[in-house]
Design a protein around this motif. Structure first.
Motif, short mmCIF file in Angstrom:
data_model
loop_
_atom_site.label_atom_id
_atom_site.label_comp_id
_atom_site.label_asym_id
_atom_site.label_seq_id
_atom_site.Cartn_x
_atom_site.Cartn_y
_atom_site.Cartn_z
N LYS A 73 0.84 -1.20 0.00
CA LYS A 73 0.00 0.00 0.00
C LYS A 73 0.87 1.24 0.00
N ASP A 74 0.39 2.28 -0.66
CA ASP A 74 1.04 3.58 -0.64
C ASP A 74 0.70 4.24 0.69
N PRO A 75 1.69 4.58 1.53
CA PRO A 75 1.39 5.19 2.82
C PRO A 75 0.63 6.52 2.71
N HIS A 76 0.70 7.17 1.56
CA HIS A 76 0.02 8.45 1.37
C HIS A 76 -1.33 8.29 0.67
N SER A 77 -1.84 7.06 0.65
CA SER A 77 -3.09 6.81 -0.08
C SER A 77 -4.32 7.31 0.66
N GLY A 78 -4.18 7.59 1.95
CA GLY A 78 -5.32 8.04 2.74
C GLY A 78 -6.08 6.92 3.41
N SER A 79 -5.67 5.66 3.17
CA SER A 79 -6.30 4.53 3.84
C SER A 79 -5.34 3.96 4.87
N ILE A 80 -5.86 3.07 5.74
CA ILE A 80 -4.99 2.44 6.73
C ILE A 80 -3.93 1.62 6.00
#
Length: 267
Positions: free
Chosen positions: A45-52
């Motif tokens: 996951k992209d840490p800046h995606s806005g999701s956990i």
């Protein structure tokens, strides 16, 4: 507690704490994206995606400290800057030396704690020191954190309102309330509500704990994720157990149980 059993047995929570315990955690704040590719490689996951990002703690099973880390939605805090990425990390074995930093966790400063985590995340050793120095790592020493998880029996924690009490109540994770799980904010809030409502005779119910332990849907969902998202037929089981699963699936064919198994991706 020495005078009355209603006050529980506090010694169960502060004596005989094992040497291999959880006593150190830390927050790591990165101000650039150097760590992002390594997080994406592990957690997909992209840490800046806005999701956990980590969907709960990620445990590094080959870590001598049994390091774990968690990354919530970014930004996690209102005052967090757009360029900042915050990671929470901890280790469950405080009496062993690290794989990269040859010290125990309590002996380490923030930079060393960060270095050990970066090493396990796959950062090249030539880059670890600079990346750790550029980050801000704040260690937290929690001498009684393991107390939450010590073996206990009913009565070791006092009731929120002891049976004979008229003006005294216990709140927080070391008071006894029904069915709830310690180490949560909910536990502290629920015990406080119970204390106030009971002592002041407030005719209001404390919100019930979600009965997930007895909900077959939650058990199926947990089974799926605990087995690395595998279907029942994909599990690495001994032959007799595989045959039992095969026969069991035949018996539930066309039933509501089969619908649930499909819904929770077990078949």
């Amino acid at each position: 507690a020495a005078q009355d059993e209603d006050f529980g047995h506090p010694e169960k929570f502060c004596e005989n704490i094992p040497a291999a315990n959880w006593v150190i955690s830390a927050t790591v704040t990165f101000t650039n994206d150097d760590i992002v590719p390594y997080i994406e490689k592990v957690n997909k996951k992209d840490p800046h995606s806005g999701s956990i990002v980590t969907s709960g703690p990620t445990t590094i099973k080959d870590s001598n400290w049994l390091l774990g880390y968690s990354i919530s939605r970014q930004p996690q805090f209102h005052k967090q800057k757009p360029n900042e990425l915050i990671v929470w990390l901890y280790g469950l074995y405080s009496n062993t030396k690290g794989n990269y930093v040859k010290k125990t966790m309590p002996e380490c400063d923030g930079i060393e704690l960060c270095e050990e985590w970066l090493y396990h995340m796959g950062v090249p050793e030539s880059e670890i020191k600079k990346m750790a120095i550029d980050a801000t790592t704040i260690p937290n020493h929690m001498p009684y954190i393991t107390s939450y998880f010590m073996p206990r029996a009913l009565g070791d924690r006092p009731k929120v309102v002891p049976d004979k009490s008229k003006n005294l109540a216990f709140i927080g994770n070391f008071a006894e309330t029904e069915r709830d799980t310690v180490f949560t904010t909910e536990y502290s809030v629920r015990t406080a509500m119970e204390a106030v409502y009971t002592l002041l005779n407030v005719d209001r119910g404390v919100p019930e704990v979600f009965a997930s332990a007895f909900d077959v849907r939650m058990l199926m969902n947990a089974m799926y994720y605990l087995n690395d998202r595998k279907k029942l037929t994909e599990l690495d089981l001994p032959l007799p157990e595989k045959l039992i699963v095969k026969e069991g699936l035949k018996k539930v064919k066309g039933t509501y149980v089969e619908e649930l198994l499909k819904k929770y991706k077990l078949i």
